[in-house]
Design a protein around this motif. Structure first.
Motif, mmCIF file in Angstrom:
data_model
loop_
_atom_site.group_PDB
_atom_site.id
_atom_site.type_symbol
_atom_site.label_atom_id
_atom_site.label_comp_id
_atom_site.label_asym_id
_atom_site.label_seq_id
_atom_site.Cartn_x
_atom_site.Cartn_y
_atom_site.Cartn_z
ATOM 1 N N ILE A 84 0.842 -1.199 0.000
ATOM 2 C CA ILE A 84 0.000 0.000 0.000
ATOM 3 C C ILE A 84 0.876 1.248 0.000
ATOM 4 C CG2 ILE A 84 -1.651 1.351 1.354
ATOM 5 C CD1 ILE A 84 -2.820 -1.286 2.352
ATOM 6 N N GLU A 85 0.625 2.128 -0.945
ATOM 7 C CA GLU A 85 1.300 3.413 -1.028
ATOM 8 C C GLU A 85 0.253 4.498 -1.272
ATOM 9 O OE1 GLU A 85 5.666 2.659 -2.861
ATOM 10 O OE2 GLU A 85 4.030 2.510 -4.313
ATOM 11 N N GLY A 86 0.612 5.734 -0.994
ATOM 12 C CA GLY A 86 -0.310 6.838 -1.237
ATOM 13 C C GLY A 86 -0.206 7.892 -0.159
ATOM 14 N N SER A 87 -1.192 8.788 -0.133
ATOM 15 C CA SER A 87 -1.168 9.914 0.802
ATOM 16 C C SER A 87 -2.305 9.836 1.809
ATOM 17 C CB SER A 87 -1.254 11.242 0.046
ATOM 18 O OG SER A 87 -0.103 11.444 -0.742
ATOM 19 N N VAL A 88 -1.946 9.995 3.067
ATOM 20 C CA VAL A 88 -2.902 10.149 4.159
ATOM 21 C C VAL A 88 -3.038 11.644 4.427
ATOM 22 C CG1 VAL A 88 -3.236 9.798 6.646
ATOM 23 C CG2 VAL A 88 -2.372 7.931 5.218
ATOM 24 N N VAL A 89 -4.253 12.101 4.720
ATOM 25 C CA VAL A 89 -4.446 13.510 5.062
ATOM 26 C C VAL A 89 -5.008 13.600 6.478
ATOM 27 C CG1 VAL A 89 -5.547 15.692 4.474
ATOM 28 C CG2 VAL A 89 -4.877 14.115 2.651
ATOM 29 N N LEU A 90 -4.321 14.363 7.309
ATOM 30 C CA LEU A 90 -4.748 14.604 8.683
ATOM 31 C C LEU A 90 -5.200 16.050 8.832
ATOM 32 C CD1 LEU A 90 -1.768 12.982 10.626
ATOM 33 C CD2 LEU A 90 -3.900 11.883 9.939
ATOM 34 N N THR A 91 -6.033 16.288 9.818
ATOM 35 C CA THR A 91 -6.380 17.652 10.189
ATOM 36 C C THR A 91 -6.231 17.787 11.695
ATOM 37 O OG1 THR A 91 -8.070 19.386 10.081
ATOM 38 C CG2 THR A 91 -8.853 17.135 10.434
ATOM 39 N N PHE A 92 -5.746 18.928 12.140
ATOM 40 C CA PHE A 92 -5.615 19.173 13.571
ATOM 41 C C PHE A 92 -5.662 20.670 13.826
ATOM 42 C CE2 PHE A 92 -1.389 18.634 11.729
ATOM 43 C CZ PHE A 92 -0.706 19.765 12.140
ATOM 44 N N VAL A 93 -5.797 21.031 15.083
ATOM 45 C CA VAL A 93 -5.881 22.436 15.480
ATOM 46 C C VAL A 93 -4.585 22.837 16.171
ATOM 47 C CG1 VAL A 93 -7.079 24.107 16.963
ATOM 48 C CG2 VAL A 93 -8.387 22.360 15.716
ATOM 49 N N VAL A 94 -4.040 23.978 15.774
ATOM 50 C CA VAL A 94 -2.921 24.573 16.508
ATOM 51 C C VAL A 94 -3.522 25.607 17.453
ATOM 52 C CG1 VAL A 94 -0.797 25.908 16.379
ATOM 53 C CG2 VAL A 94 -1.289 24.191 14.632
ATOM 54 N N GLU A 95 -3.404 25.337 18.747
ATOM 55 C CA GLU A 95 -3.986 26.221 19.750
ATOM 56 C C GLU A 95 -3.173 27.513 19.878
ATOM 57 O OE1 GLU A 95 -6.774 25.725 21.176
ATOM 58 O OE2 GLU A 95 -7.167 23.601 20.763
ATOM 59 N N LYS A 96 -3.714 28.456 20.625
ATOM 60 C CA LYS A 96 -3.039 29.744 20.792
ATOM 61 C C LYS A 96 -1.687 29.608 21.483
ATOM 62 C CE LYS A 96 -7.223 32.598 21.001
ATOM 63 N NZ LYS A 96 -7.974 33.596 21.819
ATOM 64 N N ASP A 97 -1.540 28.553 22.297
ATOM 65 C CA ASP A 97 -0.259 28.352 22.982
ATOM 66 C C ASP A 97 0.697 27.476 22.173
ATOM 67 O OD1 ASP A 97 -1.397 25.868 23.219
ATOM 68 O OD2 ASP A 97 -1.403 25.811 25.412
ATOM 69 N N GLY A 98 0.300 27.114 20.936
ATOM 70 C CA GLY A 98 1.175 26.343 20.069
ATOM 71 C C GLY A 98 1.046 24.843 20.197
ATOM 72 N N ARG A 99 0.171 24.371 21.083
ATOM 73 C CA ARG A 99 -0.036 22.929 21.221
ATOM 74 C C ARG A 99 -0.940 22.409 20.108
ATOM 75 N NH1 ARG A 99 -3.144 21.429 24.623
ATOM 76 N NH2 ARG A 99 -4.088 23.435 25.145
ATOM 77 N N ILE A 100 -0.879 21.081 19.895
ATOM 78 C CA ILE A 100 -1.727 20.410 18.913
ATOM 79 C C ILE A 100 -2.939 19.817 19.621
ATOM 80 C CG2 ILE A 100 -1.850 18.521 17.243
ATOM 81 C CD1 ILE A 100 -0.062 20.813 16.403
ATOM 82 N N SER A 101 -4.124 19.956 19.016
ATOM 83 C CA SER A 101 -5.325 19.341 19.578
ATOM 84 C C SER A 101 -6.234 18.864 18.450
ATOM 85 C CB SER A 101 -6.081 20.335 20.474
ATOM 86 O OG SER A 101 -6.663 21.364 19.697
ATOM 87 N N SER A 102 -7.208 18.041 18.816
ATOM 88 C CA SER A 102 -8.262 17.562 17.907
ATOM 89 C C SER A 102 -7.743 16.949 16.608
ATOM 90 C CB SER A 102 -9.227 18.712 17.578
ATOM 91 O OG SER A 102 -9.748 19.293 18.745
ATOM 92 N N PRO A 103 -6.744 16.073 16.662
ATOM 93 C CA PRO A 103 -6.259 15.456 15.419
ATOM 94 C C PRO A 103 -7.258 14.433 14.888
ATOM 95 C CG PRO A 103 -5.177 14.468 17.294
ATOM 96 C CD PRO A 103 -6.024 15.576 17.844
ATOM 97 N N LYS A 104 -7.432 14.406 13.581
ATOM 98 C CA LYS A 104 -8.336 13.456 12.942
ATOM 99 C C LYS A 104 -7.776 13.045 11.584
ATOM 100 C CE LYS A 104 -12.582 15.354 14.999
ATOM 101 N NZ LYS A 104 -13.892 15.991 14.712
ATOM 102 N N ILE A 105 -8.195 11.870 11.146
ATOM 103 C CA ILE A 105 -7.854 11.405 9.803
ATOM 104 C C ILE A 105 -8.999 11.791 8.877
ATOM 105 C CG2 ILE A 105 -7.329 9.398 8.370
ATOM 106 C CD1 ILE A 105 -6.535 7.946 11.000
ATOM 107 N N ILE A 106 -8.708 12.526 7.807
ATOM 108 C CA ILE A 106 -9.770 12.876 6.864
ATOM 109 C C ILE A 106 -9.619 12.135 5.537
ATOM 110 C CG2 ILE A 106 -10.283 15.104 7.886
ATOM 111 C CD1 ILE A 106 -8.590 16.459 5.823
ATOM 112 N N LYS A 107 -8.455 11.522 5.322
ATOM 113 C CA LYS A 107 -8.279 10.638 4.169
ATOM 114 C C LYS A 107 -7.278 9.564 4.556
ATOM 115 C CE LYS A 107 -6.389 10.204 -0.477
ATOM 116 N NZ LYS A 107 -5.518 10.825 -1.504
ATOM 117 N N ASP A 108 -7.662 8.304 4.367
ATOM 118 C CA ASP A 108 -6.791 7.192 4.731
ATOM 119 C C ASP A 108 -6.590 6.294 3.518
ATOM 120 O OD1 ASP A 108 -5.226 5.497 6.207
ATOM 121 O OD2 ASP A 108 -6.786 4.915 7.636
ATOM 122 N N ILE A 109 -5.482 5.575 3.502
ATOM 123 C CA ILE A 109 -5.215 4.630 2.414
ATOM 124 C C ILE A 109 -5.189 3.198 2.925
ATOM 125 C CG2 ILE A 109 -4.003 6.275 0.958
ATOM 126 C CD1 ILE A 109 -1.362 5.191 2.044
#
Length: 365
Positions: A84-109
């Motif tokens: 299996i090859e290809g591109s996965v697309v993730l989405t996440f929020v960069v908070e005001k303090d620079g931390r990462i939150s709410s990560p999700k997969i929006i495209k999977d292979i």
């Protein structure tokens, strides 16, 4: 029993920020809106001290992000086996303090690639990575980042090195083989494996997996042991004794004309034979059939039916880490993170498996 494959692969990641239509327009003091389009996008750290233009810092940050992903991602074994090859697309929020939150997969292979990409995003917070947050009209805001990660298989080195310094070859001209083949190995282990008498008191039943390293000179030793049912030390001893008693019965792997160290995965089942434990053994066998049926249905894209079968299996043996791992992975594949957290965390406590340690902090929120 199955041959162990642990290839080390090169993985190339293609990273970009995907523009989408804005969902937020206004901005107020103490704004908690999550912006999808901003004037000054969030940037991965490492380039803020550079005395240059904002555009240069953005390009530099993209390169730093690429380097971070490349250094931390591991090509999933399932994806490798299925090519299996290809591109996965993730989405996440960069908070005001620079931390990462709410990560999700929006495209999977598939093949575990989406989960692996998600794990790497979770590793940012664990590593103390702090982004430069986005700005709108000069004010720091929360913002969405969409991150494509490209998986591409390249030829792997012939061996990998374990945490204990052992070289284990995963590519060879002649594979590691037991004298007489795998059926002979299964028959030998069945005759050698002893059920500890202490287990009869509580009708303990379960599985232990052992990874056996066979050196070039034929010596053997244990690389890893997984006790899926918390059977305990007496069972570990018998499992190790049975596996290591195969010394002298292996034909080492051969690579480029020379013998090399390689590993073999051995699965051992412990079931009591006394009449008082007959019902427990029957339930254990039924749970095994149900989990296999559930996994087959899930692979056939009959996800809800598959999960139902898995649930029946786990209802029979709620503390079987192997069953929990199967359903936990299924939940991960469906992006049901809360359910995956529950199953995988429980399996971690029972069997002490560390396979999901990097992703558990991310999905258990």
């Amino acid at each position: 029993m199955r041959k162990s494959l642990h290839p080390l692969l090169w993985l190339f990641c293609c990273i970009a920020f995907i523009a989408v239509q804005p969902t937020a327009i206004g901005q107020t003091a103490g704004d908690t809106t999550i912006y999808q389009v901003v004037e000054d996008p969030a940037r991965f750290p490492g380039c803020e001290a550079v005395d240059s233009t904002v555009e240069f810092k953005r390009q530099c940050a993209s390169q730093q992000l690429l380097a971070f992903v490349y250094q931390n991602v591991r090509y999933p074994q399932e994806a490798l086996e299925q090519n299996i090859e290809g591109s996965v697309v993730l989405t996440f929020v960069v908070e005001k303090d620079g931390r990462i939150s709410s990560p999700k997969i929006i495209k999977d292979i598939g093949g575990g690639c989406g989960i692996e990409a998600l794990r790497v995003i979770g590793a940012m917070n664990e590593a103390g990575v702090v982004w430069t947050p986005a700005k709108n009209k000069g004010q720091v805001v929360r913002s969405v980042v969409n991150l494509p990660v490209r998986f591409r298989i390249k030829e792997a080195p012939a061996f990998t090195i374990t945490a204990y310094g052992d070289s284990i070859y995963t590519r060879f001209d002649e594979a590691l083989a037991y004298e007489g083949g795998e059926e002979a190995l299964a028959a030998y282990l069945d005759s050698r494996l002893k059920y500890p008498p202490v287990g009869n008191d509580s009708c303990r039943v379960g599985n232990i997996d052992i990874q056996l390293l066979v050196q070039a000179n034929g010596d053997v030793r244990i690389v890893d042991l997984t006790d899926y049912n918390d059977l305990g030390f007496d069972f570990w001893y018998e499992a190790i004794d049975a596996a290591t008693s195969t010394l002298g019965k292996w034909k080492p792997a051969v690579y480029q004309g020379r013998k090399v160290p390689s590993a073999f995965d051995i699965s051992l089942s412990f079931t009591p034979t006394i009449d008082a434990c007959k019902t427990v053994v029957e339930k254990f066998d039924l749970a095994g059939r149900l989990i296999n049926e559930g996994a087959t249905l899930f692979d056939q894209e009959k996800q809800e039916e598959g999960l139902a079968k898995m649930g029946e299996a786990i209802a029979l043996f709620p503390n079987h880490a192997g069953l929990l791992l199967v359903r936990g992975q299924a939940y991960l594949d469906m992006n049901k993170l809360a359910e995956a957290c529950a199953d995988l965390s429980k399996a971690r406590r029972i069997a002490l498996v560390k396979w999901y340690d990097n992703i558990l902090p991310l999905i258990c929120r």
